[in-house]
Structure formats: structure tokens, C-alpha cells
Design an enzyme around this catalytic site. Structure first.
Site, PDB file in Angstrom:
ATOM      1  N   ASP A 212       0.820  -1.209   0.000  1.00  0.00           N
ATOM      2  CA  ASP A 212       0.000   0.000   0.000  1.00  0.00           C
ATOM      3  C   ASP A 212       0.853   1.257   0.000  1.00  0.00           C
ATOM      4  O   ASP A 212       1.998   1.251   0.432  1.00  0.00           O
ATOM      5  CB  ASP A 212      -0.868   0.035   1.260  1.00  0.00           C
ATOM      6  CG  ASP A 212      -2.068  -0.885   1.168  1.00  0.00           C
ATOM      7  OD1 ASP A 212      -2.439  -1.242   0.040  1.00  0.00           O
ATOM      8  OD2 ASP A 212      -2.627  -1.232   2.217  1.00  0.00           O
ATOM      9  N   HIS A 301      -7.041  -1.886 -11.260  1.00  0.00           N
ATOM     10  CA  HIS A 301      -7.285  -0.899 -10.208  1.00  0.00           C
ATOM     11  C   HIS A 301      -6.395   0.332 -10.364  1.00  0.00           C
ATOM     12  O   HIS A 301      -6.863   1.476 -10.235  1.00  0.00           O
ATOM     13  CB  HIS A 301      -7.044  -1.558  -8.836  1.00  0.00           C
ATOM     14  CG  HIS A 301      -7.288  -0.662  -7.673  1.00  0.00           C
ATOM     15  ND1 HIS A 301      -8.548  -0.280  -7.272  1.00  0.00           N
ATOM     16  CD2 HIS A 301      -6.422  -0.076  -6.808  1.00  0.00           C
ATOM     17  CE1 HIS A 301      -8.454   0.508  -6.214  1.00  0.00           C
ATOM     18  NE2 HIS A 301      -7.174   0.652  -5.915  1.00  0.00           N
TER      19      HIS A 301
END
Length: 393
Positions: A212, A301
Site C-alpha cells: 500500500d 485498479h
């Protein structure tokens, strides 16, 4: 104590394209002492911007929403915010609250003995209901977020008049601080919901195994409200979108590795884009793969969320994983507490999420179950309280 200051403009993660949320290195240790828990680290409470927005992500967090009592008026909100400001200033520098103190919050000093402040930050944000309660018009940017395809939102676990983000290097400190603030709110506000999150201090991987934080903006201007045209109470503040996103892990974990990488558009091993390089190498969305198809799929994404395809929209993603055990059907109730800080949610989060909801390959493996929109006022100086310019301006 080691004092850890908020990130500078260059301290934000370099821009890229990636999934979900930021992570940052731990703060400095006290000279001559090995730092294992971060117990001695202080992140300053006072300043033009509240701590917890631009500061590093601590490994433990709790998010709590409160609703004002029906009888609480503007004066009652002022008194609540005074108590909360005083209590937070003490807790974040490692000073436990004594029973009978001016804050009205008692806490057993033994609970925090040797534990705090552990880089504790408490960030306050206001929901639309607070403005109705104090008789002030909310900023236009606080208007409701539209519904998105696929949302399965539970109103009981979203919204709220005030939301607190508490984070620290020690879970005991987070819990004790919330208990103190909750006790201090008695008679003025009641807790609406609570969510707990965690993150590894040494790894930025979420529960899907993805790294992330690659996509966060490098410019504070993308995150904080500027002075031009903004009311004084909001300058240096930010808008927060909070979403609870359940990950369908039982399904995700059965997928071939190659498919999972194609869904995201990045390698699992190191977070680099599928077009090559390292984690922070810009993704080449024009590159073709074998057979002439895009190397990063049209529904990946990272492609759909990239600023290039969203009129330059950016936001600071800062969130934590959660795992609340099995659901009634036996599947895991686990995923991400997604927080996005930005200067205008209707120019950043909303258009990006609309695009993702329409075609993101990742949406087949996630469910958005709670949502809230809030505005964090500017920080305060010693002797002031958070929101003072709004309530007394």
C-alpha cells in the site's frame, strides 16, 4: 522524549499509482535507548494542521464516531471541544488525566505507566450534523457523497456528528485515550460506532498481500484546504472520506498469482507496475503486452484510479487493516478501514470512486459496507481549542 514532527511537503510519499493507503518509517528513538515500542515518541499536538493527517501511519488505530445529544447547543459544543482539546494535548505528551480534572475525564495512571505517549495522535473532524447542532451552515464541500454501484452501506456504522481518529505505536495507549475522551463527552455526545485497525510498522502490505501507499500525492496542496476563499477555521484543515471495505479473502486467496497481479496492475513481490521497474516507477499505461493488449489491463485498479484518467484528482490515502473474526456465514469479516484526506472530496474521491465502481476489477473482491464524510478544522495553538474560530468567529 523524542519529538516527531509532522511530515513536510517533501515528506509525503512520492506520487505513483497503487492500492489503498500510506505507510511511513517509524520515528527517531531517544538517544542512547533502543526503541522497541515507540513509548517515548511525542508527535506535537499544537500547530496549523492537526496531527494525524500528514504524520506517519502508526500501527494501531481506532476510529470512533459521536452524535451530539439533542439538548446540546452551540455553547455545549464549545465546552465539549474545550475538554477534548485539553485532554488530547495532555495525552499526546504523555500526561495521564486525573479524576476530577478540568477535563472531567478520569483515567488510571497505572494503565499508561511506561506505555505512552507512543506517538499518539488524535484527529478531530466534523460531520454535517454538527453544523446543524451549532446553527452554522456547513461548507459546500461537506454535501453528501452520492451512492455508488455495489455499495452495501450500514447507516448504523457510518456518518456521525464528530469523528475521532486515534493512532499510536501502542494499542493500550489508543484504547486508554479513547476511553478518556469518551468519558469526557458524557452528557454532550454519545458514541455512535467504533472501528479498530492495525498495520505492520515494518511492512506496507494489506490483507490482500498488496503493498500500500505507492500512489499518495507529493504536494500538501492536494490535501490541505488553502487560505484563498476558505473560512479561517478551515485553513490548513482537510476533508476526510472514511470507508469500511470488506475484502472477500476466501475468494481472493484462491486466485492464481498472475490474475491477482492483473487485477491490481502491480507485481505482488515488490509493488512495481506490470510495465516494469521498481515500486515507484511510473506505470506505463500506453505499453502493450503479448498479443497487443494493454500491459496494464483496462479495468486494472491502478489504471482506473490514476490521476491521469481522473482529471488529475489526487488524495492522501491513510488507513488500516481490520479483522473482526468470522461473519455469520463463516467467511472472514476483514478488510480495510480506508481513509482519504483531500481539499475537496467532490473533485477527488467522488469522481475516482465513480470510475472505480463502474469497472474496477478489484470491486469483484471487495464490498463497501460503511461510509462517512467529515471536515477536519485547522489545528490550534496553546490556549486555543479545536474549532474555536468556527464556534466563536
Amino acid at each position: 522524549m523524542a519529538v516527531e514532527h509532522p511530515l513536510s511537503r517533501r515528506g509525503l510519499l512520492a506520487a505513483g499509482t497503487g492500492a489503498f493507503v500510506a505507510g511511513e518509517p517509524a520515528g527517531a528513538a531517544v538517544p542512547g535507548r533502543a526503541r522497541t515500542s515507540g513509548a517515548d515518541t511525542v508527535i506535537p499536538f499544537h500547530g496549523p494542521t492537526q496531527a494525524g493527517i500528514l504524520t506517519r501511519r502508526q500501527p494501531y488505530a481506532v476510529l470512533a464516531s459521536f452524535d451530539l445529544r439533542p439538548t446540546v447547543d452551540r455553547a455545549g459544543v464549545r465546552e465539549l471541544l474545550r475538554r477534548w482539546t485539553d485532554a488530547t494535548a495532555r495525552l499526546t505528551r504523555g500526561a495521564p488525566l486525573d479524576a476530577g480534572a478540568a477535563t472531567g475525564a478520569g483515567i488510571d495512571a497505572d494503565v499508561l505507566r511506561g506505555a505512552g505517549p507512543a506517538a499518539l495522535t488524535v484527529t478531530f473532524a466534523f460531520g454535517a450534523g454538527l453544523f446543524a447542532g451549532v446553527g452554522s451552515p456547513p461548507p459546500a464541500e461537506l454535501r453528501a457523497i452520492p451512492a455508488f454501484p455495489g455499495d452495501e452501506l450500514d447507516p448504523a456504522h457510518g456518518d456521525g456528528d464528530l469523528v475521532l481518529q486515534l493512532a499510536a505505536d501502542d494499542p493500550i495507549v489508543v484504547t486508554a485515550a479513547l476511553r478518556a475522551l469518551r468519558r469526557s463527552a458524557a452528557g454532550a455526545a454519545r458514541e455512535r460506532w467504533r472501528m479498530r485497525g492495525f498495520a505492520s510498522p515494518d511492512s506496507r502490505r494489506n490483507l490482500m498481500g498488496q503493498i500500500d501507499g505507492t500512489a499518495n500525492p507529493d504536494a500538501v496542496a492536494d490535501v490541505l484546504v488553502p487560505g484563498a476563499g476558505a473560512p479561517a477555521w478551515l485553513v490548513g484543515g482537510s476533508y476526510l472520506v472514511l470507508r469500511r471495505i470488506r475484502m472477500l479473502l476466501d475468494h481472493w486467496e484462491t486466485l492464481p498469482r498472475e490474475h491477482r497481479e492483473q487485477v491490481i496492475g502491480r507485481r505482488l513481490s515488490d509493488g512495481a507496475p506490470l510495465t516494469g521497474g521498481t515500486e515507484h516507477t511510473p506505470a506505463d499505461f500506453d505499453a502493450a503486452g503479448p498479443g497487443g493488449a494493454p500491459a496494464i489491463a483496462a479495468n486494472a485498479h491502478v489504471r482506473l484510479g490514476a490521476p491521469r484518467f481522473n482529471a488529475g484528482a489526487t488524495m492522501l490515502r491513510r488507513g488500516w487493516s481490520y479483522d473482526d473474526g468470522p461473519r455469520a456465514d463463516g467467511t472472514p469479516d476483514a478488510g480495510l478501514l480506508f481513509l482519504a484526506w483531500q481539499r475537496d472530496p467532490h473533485r477527488a474521491f467522488v469522481p475516482v470512486q465513480q470510475r472505480l465502481a463502474r469497472g474496477d476489477a478489484l470491486s469483484r473482491y471487495t464490498v463497501h459496507e460503511a461510509s462517512g464524510l467529515y471536515v477536519a478544522p485547522s489545528g490550534c495553538l496553546p490556549g486555543e481549542y479545536l474549532g474555536q474560530a468556527l464556534l466563536e468567529g
